[in-house]
Motif scaffolding. Structure first.
Motif, PDB file in Angstrom:
ATOM      1  N   ASP A  55       0.988  -0.551  -0.403  1.00  0.00           N
ATOM      2  CA  ASP A  55       0.080   0.116   0.161  1.00  0.00           C
ATOM      3  C   ASP A  55       0.673   1.458   0.506  1.00  0.00           C
ATOM      4  N   ASP A  56       2.456   0.977   0.672  1.00  0.00           N
ATOM      5  CA  ASP A  56       2.451   2.507   0.819  1.00  0.00           C
ATOM      6  C   ASP A  56       3.382   2.609  -0.447  1.00  0.00           C
ATOM      7  N   SER A  59       2.206   4.688  -3.825  1.00  0.00           N
ATOM      8  CA  SER A  59       1.922   6.671  -3.314  1.00  0.00           C
ATOM      9  C   SER A  59       3.648   7.331  -2.935  1.00  0.00           C
ATOM     10  N   LYS A  60       4.725   6.294  -2.227  1.00  0.00           N
ATOM     11  CA  LYS A  60       5.422   7.436  -2.047  1.00  0.00           C
ATOM     12  C   LYS A  60       6.665   7.522  -3.799  1.00  0.00           C
ATOM     13  N   THR A  62       5.008   7.642  -6.664  1.00  0.00           N
ATOM     14  CA  THR A  62       4.224   8.637  -7.192  1.00  0.00           C
ATOM     15  C   THR A  62       3.595   9.791  -6.851  1.00  0.00           C
ATOM     16  N   SER A  63       4.299   9.675  -5.328  1.00  0.00           N
ATOM     17  CA  SER A  63       4.528  11.233  -4.858  1.00  0.00           C
ATOM     18  C   SER A  63       6.176  12.047  -5.030  1.00  0.00           C
ATOM     19  N   ILE A  68       3.198   6.386 -11.787  1.00  0.00           N
ATOM     20  CA  ILE A  68       2.428   5.305 -11.904  1.00  0.00           C
ATOM     21  C   ILE A  68       3.550   3.944 -12.477  1.00  0.00           C
TER      22      ILE A  68
END
Length: 460
Positions: A55-56, A59-60, A62-63, A68
């Motif tokens: 899950d983490d 997002s890391k 992408t940010s 993606i």
């Protein structure tokens, strides 16, 4: 076992946020896969907190990187591990303000000329057309211009009228000058010191006795690219390569490791298609039974390796440089270089060179003919015989052991040259030169003929 780490495959035991840099490097190269929970040998060892990481991590990525990727949770023998698939991106991907690119099995930061090249490619332009802000007509080597004009007219590529124009117009017509500044092609082809702007724009040549750690002597060829070809060919075929002699009837034939014209074509291919925005020079490694040419560049994906020695479409890495070499008569026809090499090798009975194509470079091995290897074995057998110093021969006390051995080698072969002595006695060029001079000064030998084509004769 999942394989071996390479250009598009990376293994990590655990996840660390610093591995975002590895993903950045893959995205800026050809893409690839990063496994987490796998050791360096490709064995699955598992990773803790896999469900949380699944899950983490997306997002890391992408940010931090703005891209993606596909992140998968996998299981093997009860061990959970992760697979991160990264595709090649059409835009540059940054990590903490820097750009990284995967090369081989490692990452490197993209800076300088390499970065400029990538930026130009994104906009459909080539790096060689980029204007060099501090390069003007004052930097032009007029000898290089004169040489280009003479060759272009002599080879019938340009008329006398075409070249009898002012320097500015000529350079504009060749696509290397915009009326104010030179571009990279211009400084490489015609400037007095191309390395002022492109640090690797020269050719390194080395002679190796046994392996890559046994460098006997070496040279470097600097200056405008248009002048480098003849300089390299002269060095290689006069200083570095040894012609072995055979006879057909009364005709004296010199056998070289590799045919002159075929090697010249390989050299031209290296100079014209080199990725000058890269870090390395063109390197020519010469042994007594083979030659390697290493060139950092990218092989066109449009050309199949199996078709290399057949007629194929010409896709020059540096179109402006290629066009200037064509107009100067160095390149006779587009896309026919390797076909010509094949023809020359067949003519003299030499095997085709081996071409290894890597992601960032080409390595070419030139192989000798069977006849050359036979002559080399014959020569080396004579060398072994003459290495045995005759105990009955006495020399003056004014000679050292090295000078006595040099005389013994020279007495056993009339056409021995400096390179023969270096190889037979395992001496450096400087040591042989020094001792030959002392032998000459002491009256033991004399020089007959010129430095290039002459020889030494033993007097006593």
């Amino acid at each position: 076992m999942l394989g071996i780490e390479n250009q598009d495959l990376e293994f990590k035991l655990i996840w660390k946020d610093e591995y975002l840099k590895e993903i950045c490097g893959l995205a800026n190269a050809i893409g690839g896969t990063l496994y987490v929970g796998v050791d360096d040998d490709g064995n699955v060892v598992g990773v803790k907190n896999a469900k949380k990481l699944i899950d983490d991590i997306p997002s890391k990525i992408t940010s931090t990187l703005g891209i993606i990727v596909d992140v998968s949770l996998l299981e093997y023998n009860g061990l959970e591990y992760m697979r991160i698939d990264v595709v090649k991106h059409s835009r540059l991907v940054y990590y903490k303000g820097k750009i990284y690119k995967r090369s081989g099995a490692t990452n490197h930061e993209i800076t300088g000329l390499e970065l400029e090249t990538i930026m130009f490619n994104l906009y459909g332009k080539n790096w060689e057309s980029y204007i060099v802000l501090n390069a003007t007509l004052d930097d032009i080597d007029m000898e290089a211009i004169k040489y280009f004009k003479e060759r272009a007219v002599r080879k019938g590529k340009l008329s006398q009228e075409d070249v009898n124009i002012n320097l500015e117009t000529l350079l504009i017509n060749l696509g290397v000058y915009d009326g104010n500044k030179l571009n990279y092609a211009g400084v490489l082809l015609f400037s007095k010191n191309p390395e002022r702007w492109v640090h690797n724009a020269y050719v390194k040549i080395g002679f190796f006795a046994e392996d890559d750690s046994d460098l006997v002597y070496h040279d470097e060829v600097h200056g405008p690219l248009i002048l480098q070809v003849d300089k390299v060919m002269e060095l290689v075929y006069i200083k570095y390569l040894k012609a072995l002699i055979r006879y057909e009837g009364i005709q004296r034939i010199e056998e070289y490791i590799f045919p002159y014209d075929a090697f010249r074509e390989l050299l031209l291919n290296s100079i014209v298609h080199k990725a000058y925005e890269s870090f390395n020079t063109i390197q020519i490694s010469i042994y007594e039974d083979k030659i390697y040419i290493g060139n950092q560049g990218k092989f066109p994906k449009e050309i199949e390796r199996k078709d290399l020695f057949k007629k194929h479409v010409s896709i020059p890495y540096n179109p402006i440089i290629a066009e200037v070499f064509y107009k100067s008569g160095f390149i006779e026809s587009w896309g026919r270089g390797f076909e010509y090499i094949k023809k020359e090798c067949k003519r003299v009975g030499t095997p085709l060179p081996n071409v290894k194509i890597y992601e960032e470079c080409l390595l070419i091995r030139c192989n000798p003919s069977k006849k050359y290897l036979e002559l080399l074995d014959e020569f080396n057998n004579k060398v072994v015989t003459r290495r045995k110093v005759n105990d009955d021969v006495s020399y003056g006390e004014d000679l050292n052991d090295t000078q006595k051995k040099i005389l013994e080698v020279m007495k056993n072969r009339k056409d021995v040259n400096r390179l023969d002595i270096m190889i037979v006695l395992n001496l450096s060029r400087a040591a042989v030169t020094k001792n030959l001079k002392q032998l000459k000064d002491k009256g033991y030998i004399e020089r007959i003929g010129s430095d290039k084509t002459g020889f030494y004769r033993v007097l006593k």
